[in-house]
Design an enzyme around this catalytic site. Structure first.
Site, PDB file in Angstrom:
ATOM      1  CG  LEU A 183      -2.096  -0.999   0.949  1.00 31.25           C
ATOM      2  CD1 LEU A 183      -1.885  -1.975   1.032  1.00 31.25           C
ATOM      3  CD2 LEU A 183      -2.854  -0.756   2.300  1.00 31.25           C
ATOM      4  CB  ILE A 184       2.977   2.790  -2.668  1.00 28.67           C
ATOM      5  CG1 ILE A 184       4.395   3.376  -2.361  1.00 28.67           C
ATOM      6  CG2 ILE A 184       2.268   2.316  -4.099  1.00 28.67           C
ATOM      7  CD1 ILE A 184       5.557   3.568  -3.406  1.00 28.67           C
ATOM      8  CE  LYS A 265      -3.580   5.204   7.527  1.00 29.74           C
ATOM      9  NZ  LYS A 265      -2.822   5.055   8.727  1.00 29.74           N
ATOM     10  CB  CYS A 456      14.704  11.953 -17.419  1.00 27.07           C
ATOM     11  SG  CYS A 456      14.285  11.154 -18.119  1.00 27.07           S
TER      12      CYS A 456
END
Length: 482
Positions: A183-184, A265, A456
């Site tokens: 869970l990021i 949560k 990049c």
């Protein structure tokens, strides 16, 4: 060029069958990562090490750097493999290799030997050390804490002159353990916890709950892609994004203020568990640390866990914030995290630190769970390797150019280390350096009468950042791909 890969010690104490399986998986992981640098390289596994042989000398530094970031590797030896005839021949070759390094230094010689010989490792150490001491006047033997250690390995009739030793990240090879879903959020904690599970041998998929619009998701995609590209690119993984704004809206409208944090949560765990079940993932990973915020007390964590049968792993549970930030700095996610907005902490003004199960369940009865089911059903699932392609589709209004005009400036958005290692110079145009993690705060200080061509190496970060700047109202940006 040749590299000798030394295994993480915990691998070497496994049973024979498990050790062989781990070595086989690690060998495959090394091939998967290094094929992007040199398709002709050879990776050969042995009982106690893995050999990597490559022909393209221009890729030596890139290959070495990539090896130091593959889980399962304890350290890497860069070696020169030459034949020898006797101990004096070993000394002569060592003298040629190490003379310059030993001038004015204290040193000792350390030898590892495999095979049948008429001498021992200690014999070689004494002979070579004595010879080097005699032939290099400014050098001096010191067996404890020398300035330079001359490492030699003798295997049958081959001598390995060790040109350098480089530490790996250790751990188990990815794929030796089962998959997990992280869970990021893009902050310090979730990035570090994801890395720790990768290092322990898990293929880590990512689940992101979007609470802050497209800009937030772009930032988290960058973190997930960075972690995967740096430590886990040997395997394909998923990035699942769930638009959680409808869930937050329902909570804000119907749930008592003090219970909002815990219930949010619990909703996240419910949603993530559904995603994990859908893809056959065995466990969830969170960055929670005991007592760090109100929802992370033991009472509240127990209530959060109760909503799902899926195992929840919390590798940072006993870590303090300073330790977590130091780890984030080591793995390179600190700068991402510092510029990442935090949304979870703002929805409750006076959160409870010891929620009552009966009260939580009573509040959740007010919640329309069809909203949760809907956002999970509509979750966006993408192969993390396709983030660049998807970004290209999303930023169709951002022009990609391979040339430049008189009013253009190339903006090199790579990290400082990458810029120093490989400076960008393009004839006929100014090149300005501004790392990607400073764009959100520093881009507005640049001359807005100029057109900025973001660049990049692979084009992933430049596209993501171009979209972000467009959303912030900057229309003078393009993506530069020569």
């Amino acid at each position: 060029m040749k590299f000798i890969i030394k295994l993480f010690p915990e691998i070497t104490i496994k049973s024979q069958s498990v050790r062989l399986r781990f070595i086989k998986i690690l060998t495959g992981n090394i091939r998967n990562v290094l094929k992007h640098y040199d398709e002709t390289l050879a990776v050969v596994r042995h009982w106690d090490n893995i050999e990597v042989r490559a022909k393209d000398e221009n890729q030596r530094l890139a290959i070495r750097d990539a090896l130091t970031r593959i889980p399962g590797i304890h350290h890497i030896l860069e070696v020169e493999d030459v034949p020898f005839t006797d101990m004096h021949d070993i000394f002569e070759k060592a003298l040629v290799q190490y003379r310059d390094q030993l001038e004015g230094k204290t040193f000792c010689v350390r030898v590892k030997r495999r095979g049948k010989h008429d001498f021992s490792s200690i014999d070689v150490e004494r002979y070579v050390g004595g010879g080097l001491n005699q032939h290099i006047e400014s050098a001096r033997v010191k067996l404890t804490n020398p300035e330079v250690t001359v490492h030699l390995e003798v295997e049958d009739d081959r001598l390995l002159l060790i040109k350098g030793r480089y530490e790996g990240i250790g751990g188990f090879p990815i794929g030796t353990q089962e998959d997990v879903l992280s869970l990021i959020s893009g902050g310090f904690d979730s990035g570090v916890s994801s890395y720790m599970l990768m290092r322990r041998g898990c293929r880590v998929h990512y689940c992101f709950f979007n609470l802050g619009g497209a800009a937030h998701e772009i930032g988290v995609r960058q973190v997930a892609h960075y972690l995967w590209n740096r430590f886990g690119s040997s395997h394909r993984v998923r990035f699942v994004a769930i638009n959680f704004e409808p869930v937050v809206g329902e909570i804000l409208e119907k749930i008592d203020d003090g219970q909002m944090g815990v219930i949010l949560k619990r909703m996240m765990v419910r949603a993530a568990s559904k995603v994990a079940e859908r893809y056959g993932v065995q466990a969830l990973v969170t960055g929670e640390a005991l007592g760090q915020v109100s929802s992370q007390t033991l009472t509240n964590l127990r209530l959060i866990d109760n909503v799902s049968d899926t195992l929840i792993l919390r590798p940072l549970i006993s870590y303090d914030k300073e330790h977590i930030i130091n780890l984030a700095r080591q793995i390179g996610t600190e700068d991402f995290a510092r510029t990442m907005p935090e949304y979870c902490g703002v929805i409750s003004k006076s959160p409870t630190v010891k929620a009552a199960k009966s009260k939580i369940e009573a509040e959740e009865e007010k919640f329309d769970f069809s909203i949760l089911d809907k956002v999970v059903e509509e979750a966006n699932n993408v192969d993390i390797r396709e983030i660049a392609q998807q970004t290209e589709q999303e930023v169709v209004e951002v022009e990609t150019v391979n040339g430049f005009g008189p009013n253009d400036v190339i903006l090199d958005i790579r990290s400082i280390d990458e810029q120093e290692d490989k400076p960008l110079k393009v004839e006929g145009i100014d090149v300005v350096s501004l790392p990607f993690y400073k764009l959100s705060t520093k881009f507005g200080d640049l001359d807005q009468n100029r057109t900025w061509l973001l660049w990049c190496e692979r084009g992933v970060m430049s596209r993501l950042q171009a979209l972000y700047l467009r959303e912030q109202g900057f229309n003078n940006v393009k993506v530069y791909r020569p």
